[in-house]
Design an enzyme around this catalytic site. Sequence first.
Site, PDB file in Angstrom:
ATOM      1  N   LYS A 259      -4.718 -10.971  15.426  1.00  0.00           N
ATOM      2  CA  LYS A 259      -5.752 -11.907  14.985  1.00  0.00           C
ATOM      3  C   LYS A 259      -5.134 -13.299  14.995  1.00  0.00           C
ATOM      4  O   LYS A 259      -3.907 -13.425  15.138  1.00  0.00           O
ATOM      5  CB  LYS A 259      -6.269 -11.522  13.599  1.00  0.00           C
ATOM      6  CG  LYS A 259      -5.234 -11.614  12.504  1.00  0.00           C
ATOM      7  CD  LYS A 259      -5.882 -11.424  11.175  1.00  0.00           C
ATOM      8  CE  LYS A 259      -4.951 -11.885  10.078  1.00  0.00           C
ATOM      9  NZ  LYS A 259      -5.520 -11.782   8.765  1.00  0.00           N
TER      10      LYS A 259
ATOM     11  N   THR B  23       0.828  -1.214   0.000  1.00  0.00           N
ATOM     12  CA  THR B  23       0.000   0.000   0.000  1.00  0.00           C
ATOM     13  C   THR B  23       0.859   1.260   0.000  1.00  0.00           C
ATOM     14  O   THR B  23       1.777   1.393   0.814  1.00  0.00           O
ATOM     15  CB  THR B  23      -0.895   0.020   1.257  1.00  0.00           C
ATOM     16  OG1 THR B  23      -1.531  -1.241   1.330  1.00  0.00           O
ATOM     17  CG2 THR B  23      -1.931   1.121   1.195  1.00  0.00           C
TER      18      THR B  23
ATOM     19  N   ARG C  62      -4.530 -11.231   3.298  1.00  0.00           N
ATOM     20  CA  ARG C  62      -4.654 -11.138   4.754  1.00  0.00           C
ATOM     21  C   ARG C  62      -3.545 -11.944   5.406  1.00  0.00           C
ATOM     22  O   ARG C  62      -3.236 -13.038   4.932  1.00  0.00           O
ATOM     23  CB  ARG C  62      -5.996 -11.731   5.219  1.00  0.00           C
ATOM     24  CG  ARG C  62      -7.203 -10.997   4.747  1.00  0.00           C
ATOM     25  CD  ARG C  62      -8.437 -11.874   4.884  1.00  0.00           C
ATOM     26  NE  ARG C  62      -8.336 -13.052   4.015  1.00  0.00           N
ATOM     27  CZ  ARG C  62      -9.230 -14.039   3.991  1.00  0.00           C
ATOM     28  NH1 ARG C  62     -10.261 -14.020   4.789  1.00  0.00           N
ATOM     29  NH2 ARG C  62      -9.080 -15.069   3.181  1.00  0.00           N
ATOM     30  N   GLU C  63      -2.980 -11.439   6.493  1.00  0.00           N
ATOM     31  CA  GLU C  63      -2.001 -12.225   7.224  1.00  0.00           C
ATOM     32  C   GLU C  63      -2.697 -13.474   7.747  1.00  0.00           C
ATOM     33  O   GLU C  63      -3.867 -13.428   8.125  1.00  0.00           O
ATOM     34  CB  GLU C  63      -1.449 -11.419   8.398  1.00  0.00           C
ATOM     35  CG  GLU C  63      -0.475 -10.368   7.957  1.00  0.00           C
ATOM     36  CD  GLU C  63       0.167  -9.644   9.124  1.00  0.00           C
ATOM     37  OE1 GLU C  63       0.329 -10.243  10.192  1.00  0.00           O
ATOM     38  OE2 GLU C  63       0.500  -8.468   8.945  1.00  0.00           O
TER      39      GLU C  63
ATOM     40  N   CYS D 162      -2.055  -3.082   8.773  1.00  0.00           N
ATOM     41  CA  CYS D 162      -2.736  -2.490   7.616  1.00  0.00           C
ATOM     42  C   CYS D 162      -3.845  -1.526   8.005  1.00  0.00           C
ATOM     43  O   CYS D 162      -3.733  -0.324   7.754  1.00  0.00           O
ATOM     44  CB  CYS D 162      -3.272  -3.586   6.719  1.00  0.00           C
ATOM     45  SG  CYS D 162      -1.938  -4.403   5.846  1.00  0.00           S
TER      46      CYS D 162
ATOM     47  N   GLY E 239     -15.960  -6.674  18.409  1.00  0.00           N
ATOM     48  CA  GLY E 239     -14.932  -7.129  19.340  1.00  0.00           C
ATOM     49  C   GLY E 239     -14.146  -5.954  19.870  1.00  0.00           C
ATOM     50  O   GLY E 239     -14.636  -4.811  19.869  1.00  0.00           O
TER      51      GLY E 239
ATOM     52  N   ARG F 136       1.663  -6.054  15.824  1.00  0.00           N
ATOM     53  CA  ARG F 136       1.668  -4.621  15.505  1.00  0.00           C
ATOM     54  C   ARG F 136       0.240  -4.067  15.576  1.00  0.00           C
ATOM     55  O   ARG F 136      -0.680  -4.613  14.991  1.00  0.00           O
ATOM     56  CB  ARG F 136       2.273  -4.403  14.120  1.00  0.00           C
ATOM     57  CG  ARG F 136       3.760  -4.655  14.104  1.00  0.00           C
ATOM     58  CD  ARG F 136       4.335  -4.563  12.737  1.00  0.00           C
ATOM     59  NE  ARG F 136       3.774  -5.556  11.843  1.00  0.00           N
ATOM     60  CZ  ARG F 136       4.074  -5.645  10.540  1.00  0.00           C
ATOM     61  NH1 ARG F 136       4.923  -4.787  10.017  1.00  0.00           N
ATOM     62  NH2 ARG F 136       3.540  -6.574   9.791  1.00  0.00           N
TER      63      ARG F 136
HETATM   64  C1  UDX Z   1      -6.217  -6.630   5.932  1.00  0.00           C
HETATM   65  C2  UDX Z   1      -7.103  -6.785   4.694  1.00  0.00           C
HETATM   66  O1  UDX Z   1      -8.101  -7.792   4.947  1.00  0.00           O
HETATM   67  C3  UDX Z   1      -6.282  -7.136   3.482  1.00  0.00           C
HETATM   68  O2  UDX Z   1      -7.105  -7.176   2.336  1.00  0.00           O
HETATM   69  C4  UDX Z   1      -5.191  -6.081   3.312  1.00  0.00           C
HETATM   70  O3  UDX Z   1      -4.375  -6.370   2.226  1.00  0.00           O
HETATM   71  C5  UDX Z   1      -4.353  -5.970   4.568  1.00  0.00           C
HETATM   72  O4  UDX Z   1      -5.199  -5.693   5.680  1.00  0.00           O
HETATM   73  P1  UDX Z   1      -5.063  -8.243   7.719  1.00  0.00           P
HETATM   74  O5  UDX Z   1      -4.639  -7.001   8.412  1.00  0.00           O
HETATM   75  O6  UDX Z   1      -4.077  -9.336   7.522  1.00  0.00           O
HETATM   76  O7  UDX Z   1      -5.643  -7.899   6.251  1.00  0.00           O
HETATM   77  O8  UDX Z   1      -6.239  -8.884   8.564  1.00  0.00           O
HETATM   78  P2  UDX Z   1      -7.820  -9.043   8.492  1.00  0.00           P
HETATM   79  O9  UDX Z   1      -8.126 -10.481   8.508  1.00  0.00           O
HETATM   80  O10 UDX Z   1      -8.439  -8.243   7.438  1.00  0.00           O
HETATM   81  O11 UDX Z   1      -8.212  -8.456   9.929  1.00  0.00           O
HETATM   82  C6  UDX Z   1      -7.841  -7.154  10.343  1.00  0.00           C
HETATM   83  C7  UDX Z   1      -8.306  -6.862  11.737  1.00  0.00           C
HETATM   84  O12 UDX Z   1      -9.709  -6.701  11.766  1.00  0.00           O
HETATM   85  C8  UDX Z   1      -7.986  -7.946  12.763  1.00  0.00           C
HETATM   86  O13 UDX Z   1      -7.539  -7.332  13.950  1.00  0.00           O
HETATM   87  C9  UDX Z   1      -9.305  -8.640  12.992  1.00  0.00           C
HETATM   88  O14 UDX Z   1      -9.413  -9.195  14.275  1.00  0.00           O
HETATM   89  C10 UDX Z   1     -10.284  -7.469  12.805  1.00  0.00           C
HETATM   90  N1  UDX Z   1     -11.632  -7.880  12.403  1.00  0.00           N
HETATM   91  C11 UDX Z   1     -11.824  -8.467  11.190  1.00  0.00           C
HETATM   92  C12 UDX Z   1     -12.707  -7.608  13.233  1.00  0.00           C
HETATM   93  O15 UDX Z   1     -12.543  -7.055  14.325  1.00  0.00           O
HETATM   94  N2  UDX Z   1     -13.970  -7.946  12.810  1.00  0.00           N
HETATM   95  C13 UDX Z   1     -14.200  -8.537  11.612  1.00  0.00           C
HETATM   96  O16 UDX Z   1     -15.374  -8.802  11.306  1.00  0.00           O
HETATM   97  C14 UDX Z   1     -13.096  -8.812  10.773  1.00  0.00           C
END
Ligand code: UDX
Length: 449
Positions: A331, A132, A165-166, A271, A264, A338
């Site tokens: 997650k 990004t 996503r990670e 990200c 939550g 981070r």
């Molecule tokens: C995110 C985007 O999904 C991805 O497309 C982008 O390229 C990078 O950022 P990531 O940070 O790996 O990916 O994790 P993601 O699974 O999207 O979750 C991000 C955060 O949101 C986590 O802390 C997760 O716990 C939280 N989350 C996710 C919620 O609190 N509620 C949800 O319904 C979904």
Amino acid sequence: MSTKSKQSGKQHPICVIGAGHVGLVAAACFAEMGNNVVCVDNDKKKIEGLKKKNMPFYEPGLEPLVKKNMSKKRLRFSSSLSGSLRSSEVVFIAVGTPPQADGSADLTALEHVARNVADALDSYKLIVEKSTVPVQTGLKIKETISRYRTKEGKFDVASNPEFLREGKAVYDFFHPDRIVLGVESAKAERILKDIYHGFKAPIVVTSLVTAELIKHASNSFLAMKISYMNAVARVCDLSGAQVEKVAQAMGYDRRIGKEFLRSGIGYGGFCFPKDVEAFQYISGKLGYEFRLLREVKAINDGQPVFFLNKIREHLWVLKGKRIAVWGLSFKPDTDDMRFAPSVPLIGELLAEGARVYAYDPQAAKEARQVFKDVLSPKGNFVLCKTAEEAASRADCLCLLTEWEEFRTADWNRVKRKMAYPLLADGRNMLDPGQVKQCGFHYIGIGRKG
Ligand code: UDX
């Protein structure tokens, strides 16, 4: 696309700059598709480790892919940027753009790459932004290369944002919902289409700046969905409604969709928090005050505080209390802490004099670093080897990451270990009825305990 399928489009030697989450995954996956890939990073220790097949972070499925493609000689690692640039035609930039105090992204690493490309421009190169970057960065990369190139080598700059996503990065790479190609020449478009040959996902071909904006808009929208549901959860708490039922019913509406409606303690990771701030900053700089994003962030920042208030309400005084924390990573299926909500939450618990006994299936090493100043015996933060050890004699058990092993815990046994059976579920991951049957007092978010 299955990880086994090989690309049959024309091959182009690829250089991926940055061996972080985006770069290393992209490099391994491009190699798995049959390309010759060199992955470069200026962190020599990381590169030396990778050469010995030591992974710099935990990501399911990545290690076997790296090892396999290294043995097939399709993937190599180097700390020499100029040498790697010279041997490549397509250069994917996946360097970090860390946030600065004002919310803007630090683009020093990008400029450094652009200047090195300028030096190495002895034949055509396609420079592709992968991680990004703020909208209009492509323009700056173009300007920088044009300004500093010594030879008249041709080049194009393109944007191919990564949405992985990670924890699910390898799967996401091979199963994207869409592939975005921000290009400014037919040649750049053709090369990128060669590389993504065989993928079933729709390909959106657009201008460079539009592709950059797609990434901002997508990530901030997802963060907004989460904050929206966290705000709805507050109203659920106040009115006695059940947020997960609200989300379920909302999700059946295809215009809303089922994903990213889980309430939550808030989103974390490298990200969303950074991208929301960067989009807000860049919009402001361009002349539009994106106030909605300010609220998205404010709601998210408020979630750990709100959660802690609920625990405090129940326990009354936190000083001297023993608090178990299950889950530290932002997650599940990652060791990444981070911007994890566990960090401010634990910070607050410690500031109020509680003793924190924490356990995470993967993030112990990371946690030792993050909490180095408060680690026992110096401070009140204890890292435990098992979930049960953390829960032992605790006055409250906080669930902060929804790791699978927590879902299937033996709650009768856990309850017997605790001094007082208070279960604070920061991810709404448990069935309140079931744990209450085991004798727990239950705190959730937007749902009745
Ligand atoms: C995110 C985007 O999904 C991805 O497309 C982008 O390229 C990078 O950022 P990531 O940070 O790996 O990916 O994790 P993601 O699974 O999207 O979750 C991000 C955060 O949101 C986590 O802390 C997760 O716990 C939280 N989350 C996710 C919620 O609190 N509620 C949800 O319904 C979904």
